[in-house]
Motif scaffolding. Structure first.
Motif, PDB file in Angstrom:
ATOM      1  N   ARG A  14       0.717  -1.078   0.032  1.00 43.69           N
ATOM      2  CA  ARG A  14      -0.138   0.110   0.010  1.00 43.69           C
ATOM      3  C   ARG A  14       0.823   1.278  -0.173  1.00 43.69           C
ATOM      4  N   ALA A  15       2.062   1.254   0.781  1.00 43.75           N
ATOM      5  CA  ALA A  15       2.581   2.515   0.995  1.00 43.75           C
ATOM      6  C   ALA A  15       3.445   2.713  -0.402  1.00 43.75           C
ATOM      7  N   ASP A  17       2.230   2.265  -3.319  1.00 43.06           N
ATOM      8  CA  ASP A  17       0.981   2.574  -4.162  1.00 43.06           C
ATOM      9  C   ASP A  17       0.859   1.484  -5.287  1.00 43.06           C
ATOM     10  N   LEU A  18       0.847   0.234  -4.745  1.00 42.19           N
ATOM     11  CA  LEU A  18       0.924  -0.977  -5.723  1.00 42.19           C
ATOM     12  C   LEU A  18      -0.535  -1.609  -5.635  1.00 42.19           C
ATOM     13  N   VAL A  19      -1.361  -1.390  -4.585  1.00 39.89           N
ATOM     14  CA  VAL A  19      -2.737  -1.774  -4.611  1.00 39.89           C
ATOM     15  C   VAL A  19      -3.690  -0.851  -5.468  1.00 39.89           C
ATOM     16  N   VAL A  20      -4.237  -1.641  -6.230  1.00 45.97           N
ATOM     17  CA  VAL A  20      -5.469  -1.013  -7.017  1.00 45.97           C
ATOM     18  C   VAL A  20      -6.530  -1.818  -6.709  1.00 45.97           C
ATOM     19  N   SER A  21      -7.962  -1.220  -6.889  1.00 47.64           N
ATOM     20  CA  SER A  21      -9.103  -1.514  -6.757  1.00 47.64           C
ATOM     21  C   SER A  21      -9.141  -2.209  -8.097  1.00 47.64           C
ATOM     22  N   PRO A  22      -9.827  -3.563  -7.956  1.00 47.55           N
ATOM     23  CA  PRO A  22     -10.577  -4.472  -6.833  1.00 47.55           C
ATOM     24  C   PRO A  22      -9.403  -5.238  -6.258  1.00 47.55           C
ATOM     25  N   ASN A  23      -8.200  -5.107  -6.340  1.00 47.90           N
ATOM     26  CA  ASN A  23      -7.271  -6.082  -5.692  1.00 47.90           C
ATOM     27  C   ASN A  23      -7.274  -5.939  -4.237  1.00 47.90           C
ATOM     28  N   ASP A  24      -7.385  -6.989  -3.443  1.00 51.84           N
ATOM     29  CA  ASP A  24      -7.213  -7.246  -2.158  1.00 51.84           C
ATOM     30  C   ASP A  24      -5.833  -7.786  -1.917  1.00 51.84           C
TER      31      ASP A  24
END
Length: 135
Positions: A14-15, A17-24
């Motif tokens: 997350r820090a 910025d690798l998490v994009v919706s809808p990825n969990d």
């Protein structure tokens, strides 16, 4: 990485910025670790603090890298390079002949990083289709 690293690694993703919706990211962490053809490699500093990670896996003779992450304060110090090399060694040890990864087209600094590591763009079209997950 171990099960105990899940929170630290998903927080790092997350820090970076690798998490994009809808990825969990928690689901992704568990999915990668559960398969015999994939793993998450983690880098720690001398005091045991997580400083980077990479998800690595393969299908047939193709390897994939994802969630390549380095603590923002430690970027551009060789941690990412070392993680990529470790992932490539992991794949080679499993008989993988070629490595793939994706980078957001707008992330030009990361594109240049991978180019310095010997990666190049391929004349391919990445296509995707979301599959409904069972509840």
């Amino acid at each position: 990485a171990t099960e105990q690293d899940e929170v630290a690694i998903t927080d790092l993703w997350r820090a970076c910025d690798l998490v994009v919706s809808p990825n969990d990211p928690v689901r992704d962490f568990r999915f990668v670790r559960a398969k015999p053809t994939s793993d998450i490699l983690a880098a720690f500093d001398e005091s045991g603090v997580l400083i980077g990670s990479v998800a690595v896996g393969y299908d047939s003779g193709r390897g994939w890298l994802s969630y390549v992450s380095v603590a923002p304060a430690l970027q551009r110090q060789g941690v990412g390079r070392d993680l990529i090399r470790a992932a490539e060694q992991w794949l080679a040890a499993h008989g993988v002949a070629k490595v793939h990864l994706t980078v957001r087209a707008t992330n030009l600094d990361v594109v240049r990083f991978y180019e310095r590591m010997g990666y190049g763009a391929t004349p391919s079209i990445l296509m995707e289709k979301g599959l409904r997950q069972p509840d």
